[in-house]
Design a protein around this motif. Structure first.
Motif, short mmCIF file in Angstrom:
data_model
loop_
_atom_site.label_atom_id
_atom_site.label_comp_id
_atom_site.label_asym_id
_atom_site.label_seq_id
_atom_site.Cartn_x
_atom_site.Cartn_y
_atom_site.Cartn_z
N UNK A 37 -38.21 12.37 -0.61
CA UNK A 37 -39.40 11.58 -0.29
C UNK A 37 -40.62 12.15 -1.00
N UNK A 38 -41.56 11.28 -1.33
CA UNK A 38 -42.76 11.73 -2.04
C UNK A 38 -43.57 12.70 -1.19
N UNK A 39 -43.69 12.40 0.12
CA UNK A 39 -44.48 13.27 1.00
C UNK A 39 -43.85 14.66 1.10
N UNK A 40 -42.55 14.72 1.31
CA UNK A 40 -41.88 16.01 1.42
C UNK A 40 -41.93 16.80 0.12
N UNK A 41 -41.73 16.11 -1.00
CA UNK A 41 -41.74 16.79 -2.29
C UNK A 41 -43.10 17.40 -2.59
N UNK A 42 -44.16 16.63 -2.38
CA UNK A 42 -45.51 17.14 -2.66
C UNK A 42 -45.93 18.19 -1.66
N UNK A 43 -45.42 18.11 -0.44
CA UNK A 43 -45.73 19.14 0.54
C UNK A 43 -45.12 20.47 0.12
N UNK A 44 -43.89 20.45 -0.37
CA UNK A 44 -43.26 21.68 -0.85
C UNK A 44 -43.99 22.24 -2.07
N UNK A 45 -44.41 21.34 -2.96
CA UNK A 45 -45.17 21.79 -4.13
C UNK A 45 -46.50 22.41 -3.69
N UNK A 46 -47.14 21.78 -2.72
CA UNK A 46 -48.41 22.29 -2.23
C UNK A 46 -48.26 23.67 -1.61
N UNK A 47 -47.16 23.89 -0.89
CA UNK A 47 -46.91 25.20 -0.28
C UNK A 47 -46.84 26.28 -1.36
N UNK A 48 -46.13 26.00 -2.45
CA UNK A 48 -46.07 26.96 -3.55
C UNK A 48 -47.41 27.17 -4.22
N UNK A 49 -48.16 26.08 -4.42
CA UNK A 49 -49.46 26.20 -5.07
C UNK A 49 -50.46 26.97 -4.21
N UNK A 50 -50.40 26.74 -2.90
CA UNK A 50 -51.32 27.45 -2.00
C UNK A 50 -51.09 28.96 -2.09
N UNK A 51 -49.84 29.38 -2.10
CA UNK A 51 -49.54 30.81 -2.22
C UNK A 51 -50.10 31.37 -3.52
N UNK A 52 -49.94 30.62 -4.62
CA UNK A 52 -50.45 31.08 -5.91
C UNK A 52 -51.97 31.14 -5.92
N UNK A 53 -52.62 30.15 -5.31
CA UNK A 53 -54.08 30.13 -5.28
C UNK A 53 -54.63 31.30 -4.48
N UNK A 54 -54.01 31.61 -3.34
CA UNK A 54 -54.47 32.72 -2.50
C UNK A 54 -54.43 34.03 -3.29
N UNK A 55 -53.33 34.28 -3.98
CA UNK A 55 -53.19 35.51 -4.76
C UNK A 55 -54.18 35.53 -5.92
N UNK A 56 -54.39 34.38 -6.57
CA UNK A 56 -55.34 34.31 -7.68
C UNK A 56 -56.75 34.64 -7.22
N UNK A 57 -57.15 34.09 -6.07
CA UNK A 57 -58.48 34.39 -5.54
C UNK A 57 -58.64 35.88 -5.23
#
Length: 262
Positions: A37-57
């Protein structure tokens, strides 16, 4: 002249068991549904991106002596833990919102096996999110050491165990709300609003201060971000999860098993 009628023999129990899809196959199907599903797929992508953004900050703004593996790992757990329950809700409610419940329960009439597969799938997703946080923290530590930061790899293994408990508990709380309400927007809103209201009441109403220390998951889960959790803190966590995880999960399971599929 006599007519002999024969009745077909009942299929042996072991043959019926062989025809029933195993839990591992059902779990694999549910894992695939998380990304189909589009919602589930983008939610999983967002979870990975959030982790990367936190470390980058942290690499940009945190002092050099605070750029350690443990400090990269722990902060990424909170935003990911905020999103994982939504994934748990969607994995349960999507069958009803997309009107696929009739097909799913026709192929697997025993609904409890489908629900068990969904729960195993979201638990595996939660554990995978912990591994993602570890991987991103490792990258952050490597970058920090290469750019003159602390780059310390010191890490207590119990912190990893506590992180797994935190993420699994949060995703199962979301799944419990999904089972209880069986409606995606309603379950998400109730999950987000109800704990906040309870936390505010626990802070404002003095007689509730002591109760909040046992039932407010924002307070009882806080020790999981440290390497040491006392026996009293584990007891408070168990009581809060009994209210926010076990009760909705059991009540939702009963409701889902009894609800008529249309």
């Amino acid at each position: 002249m006599t007519t002999v009628t024969t009745t077909p023999e009942a299929a042996p129990a072991h043959r019926r068991a062989e025809q029933r899809p195993p839990l591992a196959r059902l779990t694999a199907v549910e894992l695939r549904k998380l990304v189909d599903t589009r919602a589930g797929r983008w939610l999983l992508i967002t979870i990975g991106l959030v982790s990367a953004v936190i470390v980058t900050l942290q690499l940009v703004y945190a002092p050099d002596d605070e750029q350690t593996f443990a400090n990269f790992f722990t902060p990424s757990l909170v935003p990911v833990g905020f999103l994982l329950p939504v994934l748990g809700i969607l994995s349960i409610t999507s069958e009803w919102s997309q009107r696929t419940a009739l097909t799913t329960f026709a192929l697997v009439p025993r609904r409890e096996r489908v629900i068990a597969a969904k729960l195993v799938a979201v638990v595996l997703a939660a554990l995978a999110s912990v591994l993602t946080s570890l991987a991103v923290a490792a990258v952050g530590t490597l970058v920090s050491s290469a750019t003159g930061g602390a780059g310390s790899w010191q890490f207590d293994r119990m912190l990893l165990v506590h992180a797994a408990v935190f993420q699994v508990a949060t995703v199962l709380i979301g799944a419990g709300f999904g089972l209880l309400l069986l409606h995606s927007p309603l379950a998400i809103v109730v999950y987000l609003v109800l704990p906040i209201v309870w936390s505010v009441l626990g802070e404002l109403v003095r007689p509730l201060h002591r109760v909040a220390g046992w039932l407010d998951t924002n307070l009882t889960m806080e020790p999981l971000f440290t390497a040491e959790v006392t026996a009293g803190q584990w007891r408070r966590l168990a009581v809060s999860l009994l209210v926010w995880l076990v009760v909705p999960l059991v009540a939702g399971l009963v409701r889902t098993l009894r609800r008529e599929v249309t």
